[in-house]
Design a protein around this motif. Structure first.
Motif, short mmCIF file in Angstrom:
data_model
loop_
_atom_site.label_atom_id
_atom_site.label_comp_id
_atom_site.label_asym_id
_atom_site.label_seq_id
_atom_site.Cartn_x
_atom_site.Cartn_y
_atom_site.Cartn_z
N GLU A 61 0.79 -1.38 -0.08
CA GLU A 61 -0.01 -0.06 0.20
C GLU A 61 0.92 1.17 0.02
OE1 GLU A 61 -3.64 -1.99 2.40
OE2 GLU A 61 -2.37 -0.69 3.51
N LEU A 63 3.99 1.52 -0.87
CA LEU A 63 4.66 1.53 -2.30
C LEU A 63 3.67 2.05 -3.37
CD1 LEU A 63 7.19 0.86 -3.91
CD2 LEU A 63 6.36 -1.33 -4.23
N ALA A 64 2.53 1.63 -3.45
CA ALA A 64 1.51 2.07 -4.34
C ALA A 64 1.17 3.52 -4.31
CB ALA A 64 0.20 1.33 -4.35
N LEU A 67 4.20 5.47 -5.80
CA LEU A 67 4.14 5.48 -7.23
C LEU A 67 3.18 6.36 -7.71
CD1 LEU A 67 4.91 1.58 -7.51
CD2 LEU A 67 6.66 3.54 -7.56
N MET B 1 -3.18 -1.40 -9.00
CA MET B 1 -2.55 -1.17 -7.54
C MET B 1 -1.42 -2.55 -7.74
SD MET B 1 -3.62 -0.89 -3.99
CE MET B 1 -2.80 -2.13 -2.75
N LEU B 4 1.22 -2.18 -10.45
CA LEU B 4 2.22 -1.37 -9.89
C LEU B 4 3.39 -1.98 -9.22
CD1 LEU B 4 0.26 1.79 -8.98
CD2 LEU B 4 1.91 1.85 -10.73
N THR B 5 2.86 -2.63 -8.11
CA THR B 5 3.96 -3.22 -7.17
C THR B 5 4.47 -4.34 -7.52
OG1 THR B 5 1.94 -4.12 -6.03
CG2 THR B 5 2.74 -2.13 -5.12
N PHE B 8 7.33 -3.70 -9.50
CA PHE B 8 8.59 -3.08 -8.57
C PHE B 8 9.34 -4.20 -8.13
CE2 PHE B 8 9.97 -2.22 -4.21
CZ PHE B 8 10.59 -0.85 -4.52
N TYR B 20 14.33 4.30 -8.18
CA TYR B 20 13.52 4.94 -7.43
C TYR B 20 14.34 5.56 -6.15
CZ TYR B 20 10.06 2.07 -9.73
OH TYR B 20 9.18 1.40 -10.56
N PHE B 23 12.50 7.13 -3.45
CA PHE B 23 11.55 6.18 -2.57
C PHE B 23 12.41 5.72 -1.39
CE2 PHE B 23 10.21 1.79 -1.31
CZ PHE B 23 8.82 2.04 -0.93
N ASN B 58 5.04 -7.22 3.74
CA ASN B 58 3.70 -6.40 4.02
C ASN B 58 3.62 -6.53 5.52
OD1 ASN B 58 3.13 -5.32 1.53
ND2 ASN B 58 1.57 -6.90 1.08
#
Lengths: 72, 207
Positions: A61, A63-64, A67, B1, B4-5, B8, B20, B23, B58
């Motif tokens: 979450e 990371l999203a 981005l 979503m 996207l990840t 990555f 990144y 980030f 996570n």
């Protein structure tokens, strides 16, 4: 694994924040310092519900969100 | 979503750190990866981005982030509460001054006393001298070593809780000067203590 803070952990955390509390005592008079220390600890314990309700994102979450922000 | 990840996770760590960089520049990510255990989980997930690994990452990150938020929350709570507490205490003192010798009918009493603060200050040294609060012999000796002014300043600070500013107004000096007098005095006390008490204790331990 329970991600929320248990009450014992909260007490540990207060213990570890003791230097910070001591430092903040300098914001008040000598006479009031012990009162303040006690009240701070009380306040933290009182706000346990609030602390337990703090939401944190998981890695994906987070990371999203990063981005999508970057895309804009 | 998820697209996207998952994109990555399909790269290597070095590539990601280049691609990144902002980030990884975020404090929360930096702190997270500083922990070797977290870094291991992260690299493992990059090596084999299975759903099990991603879930593990996570969950770990969530706990970490939660802890950080709680910590931050508590630090601000402590700080702002202490400031607030002082404000309240100040207000309380302003509103309800302790008046010991006024009779209820004596309405003019309060106004008469305004401006007599200096008289009270004159007596301060004698009335509530620091030495009278101290039971420790060495401390009393150390206090005698101080000059009269240092003694008075310390008395004002510790017995009466006056601020540097108020003391400076009394002596008609700058608050900075009062601060340095206080510092010097405390240094003297500490030095006396270090020289006399600790050295003696050490000796008695060795002997």
């Amino acid at each position: 694994m329970d991600k929320k803070l248990s009450k014992e952990e909260l007490l540990d955390l207060i213990e570890s924040l003791n230097p910070k509390i001591k430092k903040s005592l300098k914001n008040t008079n000598y006479q009031d310092r012990n009162d303040l220390e006690q009240e701070i600890k009380l306040k933290i314990i009182e706000s346990y519900e609030k602390i337990a309700a703090i939401e944190a994102p998981n890695f994906e979450e987070f990371l999203a969100e990063f981005l999508t922000k970057q895309k804009q | 979503m998820n697209q996207l990840t998952s994109h990555f996770f399909s790269h290597s760590l070095e590539f990601l750190q280049q691609q990144y960089s902002s980030f990884f520049a975020q404090p929360i990510i930096q702190l997270f990866l500083q922990n070797p255990e977290h870094l291991k989980i992260f690299t493992e997930t990059l090596d084999s981005p299975s759903s099990h690994n991603i879930d593990h990452l996570n969950e770990t990150f969530k706990i970490f982030y939660y802890r950080a938020k709680v910590y931050k929350y508590m630090c601000s709570l402590i700080y702002f509460f202490s400031v607030d507490f002082d404000k309240r205490a100040r207000k309380q003192r302003e509103r309800y001054r302790m008046v010991l010798d006024a009779t209820p009918r004596d309405t003019g009493g309060l106004i008469d006393r305004i401006g007599t603060l200096d008289v009270q200050l004159e007596k301060m040294g004698e009335l509530n001298e620091l030495a009278s609060h101290i039971s420790d012999e060495e401390m009393a000796k150390a206090l005698k070593k101080l000059t009269a002014k240092q003694n008075l300043v310390l008395t004002m600070i510790f017995s009466y809780g006056l601020s540097n500013k108020e003391i400076a107004a009394y002596f008609q000096e700058s608050p900075q000067n009062i601060s340095s007098i206080r510092k010097q005095a405390l240094k003297k006390l500490r030095k006396h203590y270090m020289d006399e008490v600790y050295v003696r204790k050490e000796k008695s331990h060795c002997g």
